[in-house]
Enzyme design. Structure first.
Site, PDB file in Angstrom:
ATOM      1  N   SER A 144      10.364  61.459  18.240  1.00 38.94           N
ATOM      2  CA  SER A 144       9.681  60.379  17.528  1.00 38.94           C
ATOM      3  C   SER A 144       9.091  59.383  18.513  1.00 38.94           C
ATOM      4  O   SER A 144       9.676  59.135  19.583  1.00 38.94           O
ATOM      5  CB  SER A 144      10.662  59.649  16.605  1.00 38.94           C
ATOM      6  OG  SER A 144      10.057  58.515  16.009  1.00 38.94           O
ATOM      7  N   TYR A 155      18.566  54.971  16.194  1.00 31.75           N
ATOM      8  CA  TYR A 155      17.669  56.116  16.011  1.00 31.75           C
ATOM      9  C   TYR A 155      16.755  56.264  17.226  1.00 31.75           C
ATOM     10  O   TYR A 155      16.537  57.378  17.736  1.00 31.75           O
ATOM     11  CB  TYR A 155      16.858  55.923  14.737  1.00 31.75           C
ATOM     12  CG  TYR A 155      15.758  56.921  14.515  1.00 31.75           C
ATOM     13  CD1 TYR A 155      16.039  58.230  14.132  1.00 31.75           C
ATOM     14  CD2 TYR A 155      14.414  56.552  14.660  1.00 31.75           C
ATOM     15  CE1 TYR A 155      15.013  59.152  13.905  1.00 31.75           C
ATOM     16  CE2 TYR A 155      13.388  57.463  14.427  1.00 31.75           C
ATOM     17  CZ  TYR A 155      13.699  58.757  14.062  1.00 31.75           C
ATOM     18  OH  TYR A 155      12.687  59.666  13.837  1.00 31.75           O
TER      19      TYR A 155
END
Length: 260
Positions: A144, A155
């Site tokens: 990501s 994350y």
């Protein structure tokens, strides 16, 4: 470019039940792949049915890929079904909570790392001995551009780990004929999730934090927009195919110019 780049290849797609994973699975089916569709939700059975409607083989593997046992069982299912694993696409992950880092509880931080790093760690470890023995294989990890982003720091850290894993494994296994790359996805428009990552609805403050993520994501993209599932799928399949035969150890940002 061949329309059947994956003819006869045995491909594992994790997180195949919805979103990008489903898009990858259906695109691979159209290109002749034989698929192992991994997800811990029963919705993956619906994707398997769609794959079969396209004339492809789709084997379902339900399990918890946050565990070593789940990853080894997935590899065993693939070997039993097809005798080999040509391609592994690690797509499990996604932030669970949306909040400033100082708001995260210790158990939430650990849960985020388990969700977005460990499935990739475990699945790579599970399939690599087989790929090394055959002296061939391809792994594509879904990362990501949120490695630089707000309100989801655990994350971000997990996806940074995916990037490091990708680069180091590629160095270690190029001699074995194995290519390992990652796609760093940007903000992606997708239908509402059938199985939410967090079953609790966002309160007003959390909605404001979530909107902060949306605003930051669009602002960081040179194109000032979210991408589509198809735009992510195209990049993933490119790295999984022989068209990228001289690319390994790379993280390809697909975020409209956001480099992560």
């Amino acid at each position: 470019m061949s329309a059947r780049r994956f003819e006869g290849q045995a491909v594992i797609v994790t997180g195949a039940g919805q979103g990008i994973g489903r898009g990858v699975a259906l695109a691979l089916a159209r290109e002749g792949a034989r698929l192992v569709l991994a997800d811990r939700s029963a919705i993956v059975e619906e994707v398997a049915a769609e794959v079969r409607e396209l004339g492809a083989t789709g084997v379902v593997a339900r399990g918890d890929l946050e565990t070593w046992e789940g990853a080894t069982e997935l590899n065993d299912i693939a070997i039993a079904a097809f005798g080999r694993v040509d391609v592994l696409i690690n797509n499990v992950g996604g932030t669970i909570w949306v909040q400033p880092y100082e708001e995260y509880k210790p158990e939430q931080i650990e849960a985020e790392i388990r969700r977005s790093l460990f499935p990739t760690l475990w699945c790579c470890r599970a399939v690599l001995p087989h790929m090394v023995k055959r002296k061939q294989g391809v792994i594509v990890n879904v990362s990501s551009v949120a490695t630089r982003g707000i309100y989801r720091i655990p994350y971000s850290a997990a996806k940074g780990g995916v990037n490091a894993l990708t680069a180091s494994l590629a160095m270690e296994h190029a001699q074995d004929g194995i290519r390992i790359n990652a796609v760093a996805t940007g903000g992606t428009e997708a239908p509402p999730r059938k199985v939410p990552r967090n079953a609790q609805p966002l309160n007003e403050q959390e909605q404001r934090w979530y909107q902060g993520i949306v605003d930051q994501t669009k602002a960081s993209s040179l194109m000032q927009r979210y991408g589509t599932i198809a735009e992510q799928v195209n990049a993933i399949l490119f790295l999984a195919s022989d068209e990228s035969s001289y690319i390994t150890g790379s993280v390809l940002p697909v975020g409209g110019g956001d480099q992560g």
